[in-house]
Scaffold this motif. Structure first.
Motif, mmCIF file in Angstrom:
data_model
loop_
_atom_site.group_PDB
_atom_site.id
_atom_site.type_symbol
_atom_site.label_atom_id
_atom_site.label_comp_id
_atom_site.label_asym_id
_atom_site.label_seq_id
_atom_site.Cartn_x
_atom_site.Cartn_y
_atom_site.Cartn_z
ATOM 1 N N TYR A 1 0.821 -1.240 -0.150
ATOM 2 C CA TYR A 1 -0.127 0.070 0.016
ATOM 3 C C TYR A 1 0.898 1.237 0.076
ATOM 4 C CZ TYR A 1 -3.612 -3.168 1.815
ATOM 5 O OH TYR A 1 -4.693 -4.246 2.017
ATOM 6 N N GLU B 1 -0.362 6.950 3.455
ATOM 7 C CA GLU B 1 -1.122 8.192 3.512
ATOM 8 C C GLU B 1 -0.957 9.079 4.608
ATOM 9 O OE1 GLU B 1 -3.757 8.180 0.577
ATOM 10 O OE2 GLU B 1 -4.035 9.496 2.087
ATOM 11 N N ALA C 1 -2.528 -1.228 13.306
ATOM 12 C CA ALA C 1 -2.909 -0.802 11.730
ATOM 13 C C ALA C 1 -2.972 0.827 11.887
ATOM 14 C CB ALA C 1 -4.442 -1.208 11.619
ATOM 15 N N THR C 2 -1.946 1.491 12.114
ATOM 16 C CA THR C 2 -1.866 2.654 11.654
ATOM 17 C C THR C 2 -0.594 2.994 10.346
ATOM 18 O OG1 THR C 2 -0.142 2.975 13.464
ATOM 19 C CG2 THR C 2 -2.452 3.942 13.743
ATOM 20 N N GLY C 3 -0.033 1.932 10.023
ATOM 21 C CA GLY C 3 0.464 1.962 8.878
ATOM 22 C C GLY C 3 2.223 1.827 9.124
ATOM 23 N N LYS C 4 2.369 1.301 10.070
ATOM 24 C CA LYS C 4 3.940 1.296 10.576
ATOM 25 C C LYS C 4 4.779 0.461 9.849
ATOM 26 C CE LYS C 4 2.663 0.149 14.911
ATOM 27 N NZ LYS C 4 1.583 0.280 15.071
ATOM 28 N N ASN C 5 4.261 -0.873 9.449
ATOM 29 C CA ASN C 5 4.990 -1.742 8.553
ATOM 30 C C ASN C 5 4.694 -1.246 6.843
ATOM 31 O OD1 ASN C 5 4.316 -3.572 11.043
ATOM 32 N ND2 ASN C 5 6.181 -3.993 9.877
ATOM 33 N N VAL C 6 3.655 -0.470 6.745
ATOM 34 C CA VAL C 6 3.529 -0.074 5.396
ATOM 35 C C VAL C 6 4.423 1.014 5.106
ATOM 36 C CG1 VAL C 6 1.918 1.272 3.905
ATOM 37 C CG2 VAL C 6 1.121 -0.783 5.083
ATOM 38 N N ASN D 1 4.178 -0.610 19.426
ATOM 39 C CA ASN D 1 2.812 -0.343 19.367
ATOM 40 C C ASN D 1 2.339 -0.544 21.091
ATOM 41 O OD1 ASN D 1 -0.070 -1.225 19.878
ATOM 42 N ND2 ASN D 1 -0.001 -1.913 17.817
ATOM 43 N N TYR E 1 -0.593 -3.414 23.165
ATOM 44 C CA TYR E 1 -0.732 -5.004 23.092
ATOM 45 C C TYR E 1 -0.306 -5.675 24.157
ATOM 46 C CZ TYR E 1 -1.773 -5.239 18.045
ATOM 47 O OH TYR E 1 -2.170 -5.004 16.699
ATOM 48 N N ARG F 1 -7.234 -2.545 8.948
ATOM 49 C CA ARG F 1 -6.833 -3.788 8.118
ATOM 50 C C ARG F 1 -7.833 -4.418 8.005
ATOM 51 N NH1 ARG F 1 -2.985 -5.198 12.120
ATOM 52 N NH2 ARG F 1 -1.237 -4.595 11.049
ATOM 53 N N LEU G 1 -10.204 -3.023 5.033
ATOM 54 C CA LEU G 1 -9.757 -3.343 3.776
ATOM 55 C C LEU G 1 -9.993 -4.808 3.463
ATOM 56 C CD1 LEU G 1 -6.488 -1.302 4.069
ATOM 57 C CD2 LEU G 1 -8.205 -1.056 2.579
HETATM 58 N N1 LIG Z 1 -1.540 6.262 6.991
HETATM 59 C C1 LIG Z 1 -1.712 4.953 6.541
HETATM 60 N N2 LIG Z 1 -1.413 4.922 5.348
HETATM 61 C C2 LIG Z 1 -1.660 3.824 4.466
HETATM 62 N N3 LIG Z 1 -2.299 2.580 5.016
HETATM 63 C C3 LIG Z 1 -2.629 2.646 6.220
HETATM 64 C C4 LIG Z 1 -2.404 3.832 7.023
HETATM 65 N N4 LIG Z 1 -2.715 3.608 8.200
HETATM 66 C C5 LIG Z 1 -3.379 2.237 8.234
HETATM 67 N N5 LIG Z 1 -3.090 1.772 7.051
HETATM 68 C C6 LIG Z 1 -3.648 0.342 6.514
HETATM 69 O O1 LIG Z 1 -3.638 -0.364 7.785
HETATM 70 C C7 LIG Z 1 -3.192 -1.761 7.336
HETATM 71 C C8 LIG Z 1 -2.029 -2.233 8.364
HETATM 72 O O2 LIG Z 1 -1.175 -1.338 8.027
HETATM 73 P P1 LIG Z 1 0.274 -1.888 9.141
HETATM 74 O O3 LIG Z 1 0.679 -3.420 8.988
HETATM 75 O O4 LIG Z 1 1.498 -0.977 8.555
HETATM 76 O O5 LIG Z 1 0.009 -1.374 10.346
HETATM 77 P P2 LIG Z 1 1.034 -1.358 11.775
HETATM 78 O O6 LIG Z 1 0.889 0.083 12.320
HETATM 79 O O7 LIG Z 1 2.234 -2.122 11.381
HETATM 80 O O8 LIG Z 1 -0.225 -2.356 12.488
HETATM 81 P P3 LIG Z 1 0.313 -3.293 13.786
HETATM 82 O O9 LIG Z 1 0.533 -2.555 15.021
HETATM 83 O O10 LIG Z 1 -1.021 -3.803 14.040
HETATM 84 O O11 LIG Z 1 1.462 -4.239 13.578
HETATM 85 C C9 LIG Z 1 -2.916 -1.909 6.039
HETATM 86 O O12 LIG Z 1 -3.609 -2.183 5.203
HETATM 87 C C10 LIG Z 1 -2.497 -0.361 5.715
HETATM 88 O O13 LIG Z 1 -2.589 -0.122 4.420
#
Ligand SMILES: Nc1ncnc2c1ncn2[C@@H]1O[C@H](COP(=O)(O)OP(=O)(O)OP(=O)(O)O)[C@@H](O)[C@H]1O
Ligand SMILES: [Mg+2]
Length: 326
Positions: free
Chosen positions: A63, A66, A91-96, A198, A201, A271, A274
């Motif tokens: 992805y 954003e 799911a705030t996009g850390k890994n993305v 995070n 958790y 997550r 989607l």
């Molecule tokens: N700001 C953002 N931009 C793009 N995608 C986002 C954003 N925030 C959340 N997502 C979406 O949320 C989903 C989870 O993203 P990701 O795996 O990076 O989350 P995370 O912060 O690593 O979560 P966790 O702490 O649960 O591991 C993805 O589908 C991602 O596209």
């Protein structure tokens, strides 16, 4: 590309992520600096033939992250040679974001998922037997450090702090670590560590001060309603404008219920949103798909009831998937 393989539908190259970030209004000078950085690093790779371990490539991003301000802060930090600690709720996009950065900077990536038993050997490597001889099998930290990779230290606060002490010398100005039985490993100029954590958790701990001091910290905010709608537009282009709008409103209504303390954060799951779109695409009723992705994650019955009511404010029982797609 086949529709049957979800992973084929995603996958943005570094150049595609850059142009999406340009559209988001990210500073042109930071974007060009990242492009220059990439070219220089690639030239250095070419000069040091064989620096990259076989089979390692630059990732494609699933992805596009954003969030202009966060992207600018992350680019500035990495261009300045800093390591990044990304902090935020699930799911705030850390890994993305970490994946996007590796793609944009054109570096191969490594990932270590931390847990309570992660130890120095899991990070640095260990001696193993191969064909009767003892050989050193390098761990992800050693490989990434030598190859100038981007190493994602995922959920770094799940590990015991003592286990992380081996990273100290690598991450400060010494930029090296002495690996017992192997020798000194230096951090390549292109290598960067991106840690994620995070709070909240079960099982997470505080990161100790010595380690935190070796990173700059970037807090990732949850997406606004407009941000969710924009993400849906990019990630699920088959949704109609009206469909995106309804899902954006539903998501922010869940967020509001959570902010008011009426439900936990379980149903506030991008997550899951989607995933629900993908289930709807397969023909599942919108109500069922969104229950599976959001509402049914609430384990307490009362809480689930409230989340269900929120869902039904936006999605009728008899709604059909077609109503969401263009
Ligand atoms: N700001 C953002 N931009 C793009 N995608 C986002 C954003 N925030 C959340 N997502 C979406 O949320 C989903 C989870 O993203 P990701 O795996 O990076 O989350 P995370 O912060 O690593 O979560 P966790 O702490 O649960 O591991 C993805 O589908 C991602 O596209
Ligand atoms: Mg994650």
């Amino acid at each position: 590309m086949s529709e049957n393989f979800v992973s084929d539908r995603f996958g943005f190259s570094g150049a595609e992520v850059l142009s999406a970030w340009r559209e988001q209004g990210v500073s042109g000078s930071l974007l060009s600096a990242a492009e220059d950085w990439r070219r220089e690093a690639e030239a250095a790779d070419a000069a040091a033939e064989g620096a990259l371990p076989a089979g390692r490539g630059v990732p494609r991003a699933s992805y596009v992250y954003e969030g202009r301000e966060v992207v600018e802060a992350a680019l500035a930090a990495l261009l300045s040679g800093e390591h990044l600690l990304l902090v935020g709720p699930k799911a705030t996009g850390k890994n993305v974001l970490a994946e996007n950065l590796a793609a944009v900077f054109g570096r191969p990536d490594w990932n270590v998922s931390f847990h309570i038993q992660t130890d120095a050997e899991a990070l640095l490597g260990a001696d193993t037997l191969a064909k009767g001889a003892v050989v050193f099998r390098p761990g992800p930290v050693v490989e990434a450090a030598q190859a100038g990779g981007f190493l994602v230290l995922d959920e770094i606060n799940m590990a015991r702090n003592e286990a992380l002490a081996v990273l100290h010398s690598l991450l400060d100005d010494r930029r090296m670590v002495d690996v017992p039985g192997h020798g000194r490993v230096r951090l390549s100029p292109a290598a960067r560590m991106i840690a994620t954590m995070n709070y909240g958790y079960a099982g997470t701990r505080e990161l100790n001060e010595a380690l935190a001091s070796r990173f700059v910290v970037l807090r990732l905010p949850p997406l606004s309603e407009a941000g969710v709608v924009h993400l849906l537009e990019k990630a699920c282009p088959e949704l109609s404008k009206a469909g995106r709008g309804v899902l954006g409103k539903l998501f922010s209504a869940m967020e509001e219920k959570h902010a008011q303390g009426e439900i936990s954060s379980r149903a506030v799951d991008l997550r899951g949103l989607l995933a629900a779109v993908r289930l709807m695409r397969r023909g599942l009723s919108p109500l069922r798909a969104l229950s599976m992705g959001l509402v049914d994650k609430c384990m307490e019955e009362d809480e689930r009831g409230i989340a269900e009511d929120v869902l039904q404010l936006f999605v009728a029982k008899e709604a059909k998937p077609d109503e969401f797609f263009a």
